[in-house]
Structures are given as structure tokens and as C-alpha cells.
Scaffold this active site. Structure first.
Site, PDB file in Angstrom:
ATOM      1  CE  LYS A 231      -1.761  -1.508   3.779  1.00  0.00           C
ATOM      2  NZ  LYS A 231      -2.512  -1.785   5.020  1.00  0.00           N
ATOM      3  CB  THR A 264      -5.868   9.160   6.550  1.00  0.00           C
ATOM      4  OG1 THR A 264      -4.905   9.603   7.515  1.00  0.00           O
ATOM      5  CG2 THR A 264      -6.073  10.233   5.509  1.00  0.00           C
ATOM      6  N   GLY A 266      -7.142   4.412   9.903  1.00  0.00           N
ATOM      7  CA  GLY A 266      -7.912   3.187   9.679  1.00  0.00           C
ATOM      8  C   GLY A 266      -8.087   2.810   8.216  1.00  0.00           C
ATOM      9  CB  THR A 267      -6.819   4.192   4.998  1.00  0.00           C
ATOM     10  OG1 THR A 267      -5.531   4.409   5.563  1.00  0.00           O
ATOM     11  CG2 THR A 267      -7.535   5.508   4.851  1.00  0.00           C
ATOM     12  N   GLY A 268      -5.991   1.417   6.274  1.00  0.00           N
ATOM     13  CA  GLY A 268      -5.398   0.100   6.006  1.00  0.00           C
ATOM     14  C   GLY A 268      -6.314  -1.027   6.467  1.00  0.00           C
ATOM     15  CB  CYS A 269      -8.205  -1.571   9.639  1.00  0.00           C
ATOM     16  SG  CYS A 269      -6.855  -1.287  10.789  1.00  0.00           S
TER      17      CYS A 269
HETATM   18  N1  LIG Z   1      -4.867  10.372   1.443  1.00  0.00           N
HETATM   19  C1  LIG Z   1      -5.239   9.304   0.752  1.00  0.00           C
HETATM   20  N2  LIG Z   1      -5.938   9.446  -0.401  1.00  0.00           N
HETATM   21  C2  LIG Z   1      -6.344   8.376  -1.116  1.00  0.00           C
HETATM   22  N3  LIG Z   1      -6.080   7.125  -0.757  1.00  0.00           N
HETATM   23  C3  LIG Z   1      -5.370   6.908   0.383  1.00  0.00           C
HETATM   24  C4  LIG Z   1      -4.915   7.975   1.194  1.00  0.00           C
HETATM   25  N4  LIG Z   1      -4.256   7.459   2.265  1.00  0.00           N
HETATM   26  C5  LIG Z   1      -4.319   6.120   2.118  1.00  0.00           C
HETATM   27  N5  LIG Z   1      -4.953   5.782   0.986  1.00  0.00           N
HETATM   28  C6  LIG Z   1      -5.248   4.440   0.494  1.00  0.00           C
HETATM   29  O1  LIG Z   1      -5.770   3.722   1.608  1.00  0.00           O
HETATM   30  C7  LIG Z   1      -5.324   2.385   1.593  1.00  0.00           C
HETATM   31  C8  LIG Z   1      -4.557   2.087   2.887  1.00  0.00           C
HETATM   32  O2  LIG Z   1      -3.238   2.519   2.697  1.00  0.00           O
HETATM   33  P1  LIG Z   1      -2.251   3.025   3.834  1.00  0.00           P
HETATM   34  O3  LIG Z   1      -0.887   3.050   3.229  1.00  0.00           O
HETATM   35  O4  LIG Z   1      -2.760   4.284   4.431  1.00  0.00           O
HETATM   36  O5  LIG Z   1      -2.407   1.842   4.881  1.00  0.00           O
HETATM   37  P2  LIG Z   1      -2.054   1.792   6.408  1.00  0.00           P
HETATM   38  O6  LIG Z   1      -0.855   2.615   6.726  1.00  0.00           O
HETATM   39  O7  LIG Z   1      -1.989   0.357   6.748  1.00  0.00           O
HETATM   40  O8  LIG Z   1      -3.320   2.462   7.091  1.00  0.00           O
HETATM   41  P3  LIG Z   1      -3.656   2.522   8.657  1.00  0.00           P
HETATM   42  O9  LIG Z   1      -3.732   3.974   8.996  1.00  0.00           O
HETATM   43  O10 LIG Z   1      -4.976   1.889   8.809  1.00  0.00           O
HETATM   44  O11 LIG Z   1      -2.599   1.769   9.369  1.00  0.00           O
HETATM   45  C9  LIG Z   1      -4.486   2.258   0.327  1.00  0.00           C
HETATM   46  O12 LIG Z   1      -5.293   1.795  -0.721  1.00  0.00           O
HETATM   47  C10 LIG Z   1      -4.013   3.672   0.065  1.00  0.00           C
HETATM   48  O13 LIG Z   1      -3.685   3.876  -1.294  1.00  0.00           O
HETATM   49  C1  LIG Z   2      -6.188  -1.874  17.015  1.00  0.00           C
HETATM   50  C2  LIG Z   2      -5.561  -1.279  15.811  1.00  0.00           C
HETATM   51  N1  LIG Z   2      -5.350  -2.061  14.738  1.00  0.00           N
HETATM   52  C3  LIG Z   2      -4.782  -1.548  13.638  1.00  0.00           C
HETATM   53  C4  LIG Z   2      -4.389  -0.230  13.590  1.00  0.00           C
HETATM   54  C5  LIG Z   2      -3.718   0.305  12.332  1.00  0.00           C
HETATM   55  O1  LIG Z   2      -4.122   1.495  11.966  1.00  0.00           O
HETATM   56  C6  LIG Z   2      -4.628   0.558  14.733  1.00  0.00           C
HETATM   57  N2  LIG Z   2      -4.271   1.878  14.790  1.00  0.00           N
HETATM   58  N3  LIG Z   2      -5.209   0.013  15.817  1.00  0.00           N
HETATM   59 MG   LIG Z   3      -2.060  -0.428   8.531  1.00  0.00          MG
END
Ligand SMILES: Nc1ncnc2c1ncn2[C@@H]1O[C@H](COP(=O)(O)OP(=O)(O)OP(=O)(O)O)[C@@H](O)[C@H]1O
Ligand SMILES: Cc1ncc(CO)c(N)n1
Ligand SMILES: [Mg+2]
Length: 556
Positions: A231, A264, A266-269
Site C-alpha cells: 500500500k 485517514t 484506519g484506511t489500512g484496516c
Molecule cells: N490520502 C489518501 N488518499 C487516497 N487514498 C489513500 C490515502 N491514504 C491512504 N490511501 C489508500 O488507503 C489504503 C490504505 O493505505 P495506507 O498506506 O494508508 O495503509 P495503512 O498505513 O496500513 O493504514 P492505517 O492507517 O490503517 O494503518 C491504500 O489503498 C491507500 O492507497
Molecule cells: C487496534 C488497531 N489495529 C490496527 C491499527 C492500524 O491502523 C490501529 N491503529 N489500531
Molecule cells: Mg495499517
């Protein structure tokens, strides 16, 4: 675990029916020391559900992850995201975290044996399709999960190797790296690291470009998962949010524009849960990933202006779609007959004659005091009509003025207008009602008491009666005259708006009929075939107010 793209619920029911459900359950309750209350009752329920093959099955994702007290990420995000995409989400909690929009204040891991017990409870009973993992705080928990999955195989495993939160706080110890690499990845259908996690999994290499992400995806693929999604949400100096998908043969750069938002967290989860939900629904992997990315983009977009917490990282609103559903179904706009008071009906011919856009015309009529607007576009191409209706809807909503569409139920649906107005040769009101549902406003043009009765029986909200006076707006329109109009008003069980040849010269005489069902006048040329719509609307409004019994809305 292989994903079966042809997986469908009916084949699943057949498997469920063939498997000895009660046996599975007995095994689970004995290992949990008989601590699950009501086990006998539930065993019966399982047998019945499997036995009769009835009921509704939902695609089912189990998330094995940490609780996020701020509810933007973790278990809470997973449950909301899965539901938003139509999947049921059960949850096994691996850790409880104290976090907010500032960062992570504390992590309290759940004992491994109790994670194992939760896994058994869900997997032994609930016909899980896909398991999605988030925060797995220790290598011990990873081992427990691998054992559970061997005992209770599922259709697919989505592994989001959560290690560090976006705020930079550690969510898993370094020892989990070996757990992922040596145990879990080999079972995974997809692994979804962000840039930091991909780097950590590969011994700390630097990842700064899409080409670096491709190499990382290949190296992680060598660790055993069937597919890898690296990602790029945190890719430096990029106006895009590009993720790299690798299936062992081909690379796909999934491009998206980077949305500028504070929210943003929680986007990854969310992304991983959406992939899991789509797989549970039967999508093939690449399609699941694409749909998940689209959902995250929409959620980011809908959450841009959300104000939750005082820290730098706010949550997504996963259930953004509910707001519009709620507005539609909670009766946010039930019909108020007083809205018929000054009813503006647009005419494209008049607008082009005066060189006005439909939007400008509608805006001016509202500024002058129109209380409801009907778009009557006989010539417009459907695409242009929808575009114009969407634009007008924005203006109408901001002024609390209902917007109706003449004749075109499809256009009303497409732009979520407040309702339609149908004529005697258009779609019957009864059919329109069944298509539009109970909340939308439906008006029907009527010339006779019998038509008014039929409109009422068909579930219309009001009738438009006329032409009260001769008009040039509508060719070959029969004039009912003031007497004919009054007769229909007296007979009508529905509120009535007068239409046909009404202007500031005769509007007073219409309202002076003073029959309770008469609620207002509808005008076309008296507004739109004039030089200044605002002035004409104001003039009409004051005539109506002077000649009618007090308008309840204006008395408030
Ligand atoms: N500002 C943004 N605009 C558009 N898409 C985004 C943005 N930030 C993240 N994404 C998308 O969201 C998804 C999650 O990516 P990201 O790299 O943020 O994951 P993460 O770091 O695991 O997130 P988390 O904050 O949940 O840990 C990907 O598809 C990424 O391209
Ligand atoms: C509990 C939990 N899982 C995953 C993430 C990743 O964003 C977070 N911040 N908290
Ligand atoms: Mg993540």
C-alpha cells in the site's frame, strides 16, 4: 487455502447441510470445558438451520484483530467496513488498545489461550467464509491462529501485517516478524503491508518509489502468500495514492489520487476488511482489491469534513452511505401540502428564449419565494436532464424547497429528487409509487373529480388541477375554468394546486375560492417567461398571501 471464484451460497448450504453440525458443536463445547451456556439449545438451532436449508445466509468475514477505542481502525473499522459492503463480520479480539486521534496511549494484549477460545467459538459454529487478520500482538497469537485455521479451514485468508500505527506507535513486537514470515504468510491468500511494514518484513530496506514497491511485493511473495498488495498511502512526495498488487506473475499499479484529509486513520484496516468482504461475496482477488480501494476512496471523500477528536488523525466514517439512506427512510422529508403555495414549473423553451440556464432560473424562483419546484424538461437529453436535476437539487436542498421531476420517474430516481409529477398519459401514480417507495412526493394532473379520486386511491400526495385559465404553455389543453376547478377542489381528498394560465393578474381570484383543499398555484410563464424571475415570484407571493387564508408556514 485456494479461493474458489465460483463460490456461491447455495453450494455452501449444501456443504453445511451435509456436515454433521452437531458433532462440530459437541467437540467445541467439550474443549471449552462446557463453559458456553445454552450449548444444547444452540446445537438444536444449528441442526435445524442446516437441516431445513432455509433462511438467509450472509457472506461472513471473521476479523482477528485489536480493538481500537477510537473506532477508526482495528476491530471496529473491520466490522463497519464489512457491513458497508454487505458482509457479516464476527470478531476475535487479540488486544485492547487505548487510542484516540492523537495516538496510542496503551496496549493490553488478550491472553493467547483466550484468543484461542474465541477462535474456536466462532470458527466451530458460524460458517466463516474468510478470515482477515489485523493486529496480532505476539508470535504466540500468530501460532494460535495458524493452528485454528488448520483445524477449521476457511475459503480465504487476508493478512494485514499491522505493526505500527499511522501515529508511529508500535502495535506488535519485532518477534511477530518471524511469526508472519515463517508461519502465517504461507497460509495467506493476500498480504497487505503498508510501506513501513513491507520495509520491516524485508529487513529495513528503503521504499520510496512505485518501482521499489514492485520489488518489495516480489520479495514478500517469495515468503509464501499467493498475492501481495503493497500500500502506498504513505508514499512520500506523491500526489497519488498508488498501491502495487502482485499475484506472482503480473504487477498491477492501482492508481488513485491522494485525497487531502485529516481523517485517514484506519484506511489500512478498512482496505483489508473490504478485500475480505468481497472475497466472501465470491469476487476474484484482483476485483476484490479494486473494489476495496474504491470503497476506501469514497469513505475518505465522504469523511473529509468530519470533526471527531482534537488530534492530527481523525477516523473514517465507514457507514457514510447510511446518511443518505437515513434521510430517505427516516421521513426526513415527508410531504407538507403547504409547500404547494407558490409552485414553480420550469420550461426549457422559455429559459433558452431568455438565455438562462435551468439552474439560474430555479435559483431565481427560490430567491423570489417559490415553495416547491418542478423540472419540466420535454426536450432535454436524459443525460443533460439528470445533470441539471442534480445541480438544481443542490440549490433546492440548501433552501429546504422540494424538487419534483415532471413525468420522468427514472430521472427522479437517478438524482434522488423529492418526487415526481405525472400527467394522465404518463406512468400511473400507482406504478410510480411502487417504484419510488412511500417517502417520495407524487403529484398527478387531474381535470375531473373522478381523476382526483383515482389519484388518491393510487397513493398520490397532491393533485394539480387545470387549466384553470387558457394557456399557451401546453398545446390543446382543455380549460376547466374557475367553476370546474372549484368542483374538483371540493371533491378532492388530496391537496390541490391550481395550474394553467395563472399570473399575478388572476392568482388572487383563484385563491379566493377558499376551499380547504386548495393549497396554492403553479406557474410557468408567469415566472419563467418574464425578464426578472425574482421580481415576478415576489409579486405573486405577496398576492397569494393577501388573497388566501393565513399560510400556516408563514405564521410560524
Ligand atoms: N490520502 C489518501 N488518499 C487516497 N487514498 C489513500 C490515502 N491514504 C491512504 N490511501 C489508500 O488507503 C489504503 C490504505 O493505505 P495506507 O498506506 O494508508 O495503509 P495503512 O498505513 O496500513 O493504514 P492505517 O492507517 O490503517 O494503518 C491504500 O489503498 C491507500 O492507497
Ligand atoms: C487496534 C488497531 N489495529 C490496527 C491499527 C492500524 O491502523 C490501529 N491503529 N489500531
Ligand atoms: Mg495499517
Amino acid at each position: 487455502m485456494q479461493i474458489d471464484p465460483s463460490f456461491d451460497t447455495s453450494s455452501f448450504m449444501a456443504v453445511a447441510a451435509a456436515s454433521p453440525s452437531s458433532l462440530i458443536y459437541t467437540r467445541s463445547s467439550s474443549t471449552s470445558g462446557g463453559r458456553i451456556p445454552g450449548s444444547a439449545r444452540r446445537t438444536t438451532a444449528v441442526v435445524m438451520a442446516a437441516g431445513n436449508g432455509g433462511g438467509r445466509r450472509m457472506p461472513h468475514v471473521l476479523t482477528v484483530a485489536g480493538s481500537d477505542s477510537s473506532a477508526g481502525a482495528g476491530i471496529q473499522a473491520d466490522i463497519k467496513a464489512c457491513r458497508a459492503l454487505g458482509a457479516y463480520c464476527s470478531s476475535v479480539i487479540t488486544a485492547v488498545t487505548a487510542q484516540n486521534t492523537v495516538g496510542v496511549q496503551g496496549v493490553h494484549p488478550v491472553p493467547e489461550a483466550f484468543v484461542a477460545e474465541q477462535l474456536r467459538s466462532v470458527l466451530s459454529d458460524m460458517a466463516v467464509d474468510v478470515v482477515k487478520t489485523g493486529m496480532l500482538p505476539s508470535v504466540g497469537v500468530i501460532k494460535v491462529l495458524c493452528r485454528s485455521l488448520q483445524e477449521f479451514p476457511v475459503k480465504a485468508l487476508v493478512v494485514d501485517p499491522v505493526m505500527v500505527s499511522t501515529s508511529g506507535d508500535m502495535l506488535a513486537g519485532p518477534s511477530t516478524l518471524s511469526g508472519y514470515r515463517d508461519e502465517l504468510f504461507a497460509m495467506a491468500d493476500i498480504v497487505t503491508p503498508n510501506l513501513k511494514e513491507a520495509s520491516a518484513l524485508l529487513g529495513g530496506i528503503s521504499l520510496r518509489t512505485v518501482s521499489d514497491m514492485c520489488s518489495a511485493a516480489k520479495s514478500i511473495h517469495n515468503l509464501g502468500p499467493r498475492n501481495v498488495l503493497v500500500k502506498g498511502g504513505h508514499l512520500p512526495d506523491s500526489s497519488e495514492a498508488t498501491d502495487v498488487f502482485f499475484d506472482g506473475e503480473n504487477y498491477h499499479a492501482l492508481r488513485g489520487s491522494r485525497l487531502n484529509s485529516r481523517n485517514t486513520h484506519g484506511t489500512g484496516c478498512t482496505l483489508a476488511s473490504c478485500i475480505a468482504a468481497e472475497l466472501a461475496k465470491g469476487s476474484p482477488m484482483l476485483q476484490a482489491v479494486r473494489r476495496a480501494k474504491t470503497f476506501v476512496e469514497s469513505a475518505l471523500d465522504h469523511s473529509k469534513d468530519l470533526l471527531i477528536g482534537n488530534g492530527p488523525q481523525g477516523p473514517l466514517d465507514h457507514l457514510f452511505d447510511l446518511s443518505s439512506t437515513h434521510a430517505r427512510t427516516a421521513g426526513a422529508r415527508s410531504f407538507d401540502a403547504n409547500d404547494l403555495f407558490l409552485y414553480a414549473v420550469t420550461d426549457s423553451g422559455m429559459n433558452s428564449k431568455w438565455g438562462r440556464s435551468i439552474l439560474d432560473a430555479v435559483e431565481a424562483s427560490i430567491e423570489g419565494g417559490a415553495t416547491i419546484v418542478q423540472l419540466r424538461e420535454k426536450e432535454a437529453a436524459t443525460r443533460d436532464f439528470i445533470e441539471a436535476a442534480n445541480a438544481c437539487l443542490g440549490i433546492c436542498r440548501s433552501h429546504g424547497v422540494p424538487l419534483l421531476i415532471n413525468d420522468r420517474v427514472d430521472v427522479a430516481l437517478a438524482c434522488d429528487a423529492d418526487g415526481v409529477h405525472v400527467g394522465q398519459s404518463d406512468m400511473p401514480a400507482r406504478v410510480a409509487r411502487s417504484i419510488l417507495g412511500p417517502q417520495k412526493i407524487i403529484g398527478v394532473s387531474c381535470k375531473t373529480a373522478a381523476q382526483a379520486e383515482e389519484a388518491w386511491a393510487d397513493g398520490a400526495d397532491y393533485i394539480g388541477c387545470g387549466g384553470v385559465f387558457p394557456t399557451t404553455t401546453k398545446a390543446n389543453n382543455l380549460t376547466v375554468g374557475l367553476d370546474g376547478f372549484k368542483a374538483v377542489c371540493l371533491a378532492s381528498k388530496l391537496p390541490v394546486v391550481a395550474i394553467g394560465g395563472i399570473s399575478s393578474a388572476n392568482a388572487g381570484s383563484v385563491m379566493e375560492i377558499s376551499v380547504p383543499s386548495l393549497k396554492g398555484v403553479a406557474v410557468v410563464s408567469a415566472l419563467f417567461d418574464r425578464e426578472c424571475i425574482v421580481t415576478e415570484a415576489r409579486r405573486l407571493k405577496s398576492i397569494l398571501m393577501d388573497s388566501s387564508s393565513p399560510h400556516p408556514k408563514l405564521m410560524v
